[in-house]
Write a protein that holds these residues in place. Structure first.
Motif, short mmCIF file in Angstrom:
data_model
loop_
_atom_site.label_atom_id
_atom_site.label_comp_id
_atom_site.label_asym_id
_atom_site.label_seq_id
_atom_site.Cartn_x
_atom_site.Cartn_y
_atom_site.Cartn_z
N MET A 1 0.98 -1.04 -0.19
CA MET A 1 -0.20 -0.13 0.01
C MET A 1 0.64 1.31 0.09
SD MET A 1 -2.61 -1.11 2.92
CE MET A 1 -3.58 0.31 2.83
N PRO A 2 0.18 2.40 -0.31
CA PRO A 2 1.30 3.55 -0.59
C PRO A 2 0.73 4.27 0.72
CG PRO A 2 -0.67 3.69 -2.08
CD PRO A 2 -0.76 2.04 -1.31
N SER A 3 1.24 3.58 1.86
CA SER A 3 1.03 4.82 3.08
C SER A 3 2.68 4.07 3.63
CB SER A 3 0.03 3.26 4.25
OG SER A 3 0.72 2.35 4.43
N THR A 4 2.44 4.72 5.61
CA THR A 4 3.41 4.78 6.18
C THR A 4 3.74 3.12 6.80
OG1 THR A 4 3.52 7.71 5.85
CG2 THR A 4 4.84 5.55 8.16
N LYS A 5 4.43 2.68 6.81
CA LYS A 5 4.49 1.35 7.86
C LYS A 5 6.26 1.67 8.28
CE LYS A 5 4.18 0.40 3.97
NZ LYS A 5 3.18 0.68 2.73
N VAL A 6 5.55 0.85 9.99
CA VAL A 6 6.32 1.32 10.84
C VAL A 6 6.99 -0.12 11.41
CG1 VAL A 6 7.81 2.37 12.87
CG2 VAL A 6 6.14 3.44 11.45
N ILE A 7 8.04 -1.07 11.48
CA ILE A 7 8.64 -2.04 11.28
C ILE A 7 9.97 -1.96 12.58
CG2 ILE A 7 9.35 -4.21 11.03
CD1 ILE A 7 8.63 -3.51 7.83
N GLU A 8 8.71 -2.63 14.11
CA GLU A 8 9.88 -2.80 14.86
C GLU A 8 10.96 -3.75 14.23
OE1 GLU A 8 7.98 -2.66 18.63
OE2 GLU A 8 6.31 -0.76 18.38
N HIS A 9 11.97 -4.42 15.27
CA HIS A 9 13.02 -5.03 15.09
C HIS A 9 13.10 -5.49 13.47
CE1 HIS A 9 12.30 -5.33 19.36
NE2 HIS A 9 10.66 -5.90 19.46
N PRO A 10 13.77 -4.30 12.43
CA PRO A 10 13.61 -4.29 11.45
C PRO A 10 14.67 -5.67 11.29
CG PRO A 10 14.83 -2.57 12.13
CD PRO A 10 13.86 -3.29 13.35
N ASP A 11 15.46 -5.51 12.03
CA ASP A 11 16.39 -6.94 11.63
C ASP A 11 16.19 -8.31 11.66
OD1 ASP A 11 18.94 -5.23 11.48
OD2 ASP A 11 17.94 -3.95 13.34
N ILE A 12 15.53 -8.56 12.60
CA ILE A 12 14.70 -9.90 12.43
C ILE A 12 13.38 -9.96 11.16
CG2 ILE A 12 13.69 -11.13 13.87
CD1 ILE A 12 16.00 -11.02 15.21
N PHE A 13 13.17 -8.71 10.83
CA PHE A 13 12.09 -8.72 9.85
C PHE A 13 12.31 -8.97 8.85
CE2 PHE A 13 9.63 -6.96 6.41
CZ PHE A 13 7.94 -7.10 7.08
N VAL A 14 13.31 -8.48 8.49
CA VAL A 14 14.76 -8.49 6.89
C VAL A 14 15.26 -10.47 7.13
CG1 VAL A 14 16.54 -8.62 6.20
CG2 VAL A 14 14.74 -6.66 6.72
N ARG A 15 15.75 -10.73 7.87
CA ARG A 15 16.09 -12.05 8.45
C ARG A 15 15.20 -13.31 8.55
NH1 ARG A 15 18.33 -14.10 13.76
NH2 ARG A 15 16.28 -14.91 14.74
N GLU A 16 14.06 -13.00 8.60
CA GLU A 16 12.80 -14.03 8.51
C GLU A 16 11.95 -13.51 7.49
OE1 GLU A 16 12.79 -16.83 10.36
OE2 GLU A 16 14.85 -16.50 11.83
N SER A 17 11.60 -12.93 6.55
CA SER A 17 11.11 -12.67 5.28
C SER A 17 11.45 -12.55 4.03
CB SER A 17 9.94 -11.53 5.53
OG SER A 17 10.67 -10.61 5.25
N ASN A 18 10.66 -12.03 3.43
CA ASN A 18 11.74 -12.05 1.70
C ASN A 18 11.62 -10.73 1.39
OD1 ASN A 18 11.31 -15.06 0.77
ND2 ASN A 18 8.57 -15.01 0.78
N TYR A 19 11.14 -9.33 2.59
CA TYR A 19 11.95 -8.15 2.82
C TYR A 19 13.53 -7.50 3.01
CZ TYR A 19 6.63 -7.69 2.34
OH TYR A 19 5.68 -8.34 1.57
N THR A 20 14.01 -7.51 2.08
CA THR A 20 15.60 -6.67 2.65
C THR A 20 15.64 -5.03 2.90
OG1 THR A 20 16.29 -5.49 0.14
CG2 THR A 20 15.95 -8.29 0.22
N PHE A 21 16.38 -4.30 3.23
CA PHE A 21 16.98 -4.23 4.00
C PHE A 21 17.14 -2.02 2.96
CE2 PHE A 21 19.08 -5.18 7.35
CZ PHE A 21 18.27 -4.41 9.18
N ASP A 22 16.62 -2.94 1.21
CA ASP A 22 16.09 -1.71 0.24
C ASP A 22 15.12 -1.57 0.63
OD1 ASP A 22 19.03 -2.21 -0.30
OD2 ASP A 22 18.51 -3.85 -1.82
N ASP A 23 13.91 -1.80 1.30
CA ASP A 23 12.74 -2.04 0.89
C ASP A 23 12.17 -0.77 2.44
OD1 ASP A 23 11.60 -3.82 -0.82
OD2 ASP A 23 12.35 -4.88 0.77
N PHE A 24 13.31 -0.67 3.65
CA PHE A 24 13.33 0.14 4.15
C PHE A 24 13.68 1.91 3.46
CE2 PHE A 24 13.12 -3.01 6.57
CZ PHE A 24 12.33 -3.46 7.42
N ASP A 25 12.88 2.54 4.22
CA ASP A 25 13.39 4.35 3.92
C ASP A 25 14.84 4.71 5.15
OD1 ASP A 25 11.73 4.69 1.33
OD2 ASP A 25 10.63 3.75 2.41
N ILE A 26 14.46 4.37 6.05
CA ILE A 26 14.54 4.96 7.00
C ILE A 26 15.18 3.81 7.88
CG2 ILE A 26 14.84 6.36 9.05
CD1 ILE A 26 13.63 8.83 7.53
#
Length: 255
Positions: free
Chosen positions: A205-230
């Motif tokens: 969605m074209p919206s604001t998402k705030v993800i706590e613990h992004p390191d675990i999120f990246v490690r356990e999902s198909n997303y990468t740190f390139d998907d993060f803006d900040i």
């Protein structure tokens, strides 16, 4: 005639009496308005200026080079960090290698909330990662930032009151103007297929998402740190190490 804002910052080598008055008089003669002024971390002063004539700013820069006792360190269109520095009298700690990483400590929660509030006012897609140990104030800061931005927040997954894993959201909760709060551990370590489908829908969605613990999120999902803006790091003390081994196991045990 369109007025434009500028950020002026200078370092003071010798704070002689009348120095600020001389600079203010110079701005007055050029008819450049001073919107905000504040000391920023020791012997640095920052100002938000406003004028309808860019040439006056160019002339101001040349004139200030001739002023003894100061060195101009910035004269530019104001960035978000500039506005916050003038507002709070201190700079946000920014990683010198990874420029999208910003660091805060618990005694800077007011600055963090203000920073998040300004980010949340932006429209469109943005993904913000928030690192920090348990009970350091991550979720509370996100909620307070949402209030500052006058945005509604929606928990997708959370441990604020109890462990929450949503598999569906009401129609008004799926509003792209909302701030979506995601616990990166809860949403990945043992989430259901329905929850992950909801997560993918929100991430697209074209919206604001705030993800706590992004390191675990990246490690356990198909997303990468390139998907993060900040990426934001929040610590109890400046030297605190953010490690996950001590508490990721308890997430799995409780689910």
């Amino acid at each position: 005639m369109e007025y434009k804002q500028w950020y002026l910052e200078y370092k003071i080598h010798k704070n002689r009496p009348g120095l600020l008055g001389d600079i203010a008089s110079m701005l007055g003669m050029l008819e450049v308005n001073i919107l905000t002024i504040n000391g920023v971390e020791g012997k640095t002063r920052g100002m938000l200026l406003e004028t309808s004539d860019d040439e006056k700013i160019s002339l101001l820069g040349q004139m200030l080079k001739k002023v003894e006792n100061i060195t101009v360190t910035a004269l530019r269109s104001p960035r978000l960090v500039d506005r916050l520095a003038v507002r709070h009298g201190r700079y946000i700690d920014r990683d010198s290698d990874d420029r999208k990483t910003f660091r805060f400590t618990r005694d800077e929660l007011g600055l963090l909330v203000d920073f998040l509030g300004e980010l949340f006012k932006r429209e469109g897609n943005q993904v913000i990662g928030l690192r920090g140990m348990p009970r350091v104030g991550k979720t509370e800061s996100i909620i307070a930032g949402s209030v500052c931005a006058m945005k509604r927040w929606t928990f997708v997954s959370s441990t604020l009151l109890r462990q929450t894993v949503r598999s569906q959201l009401a129609e008004d909760e799926m509003n792209p103007h909302n701030v979506f709060i995601i616990d990166g551990i809860i949403s990945t370590i043992r989430s259901s297929e329905k929850h992950y489908q909801l997560l993918e829908a929100i991430m697209s969605m074209p919206s604001t998402k705030v993800i706590e613990h992004p390191d675990i999120f990246v490690r356990e999902s198909n997303y990468t740190f390139d998907d993060f803006d900040i990426i934001i790091e929040l610590r109890s003390t400046p030297g605190e190490e953010i490690v996950y081994d001590n508490f990721t196991a308890s997430y799995s045990d409780d689910l």
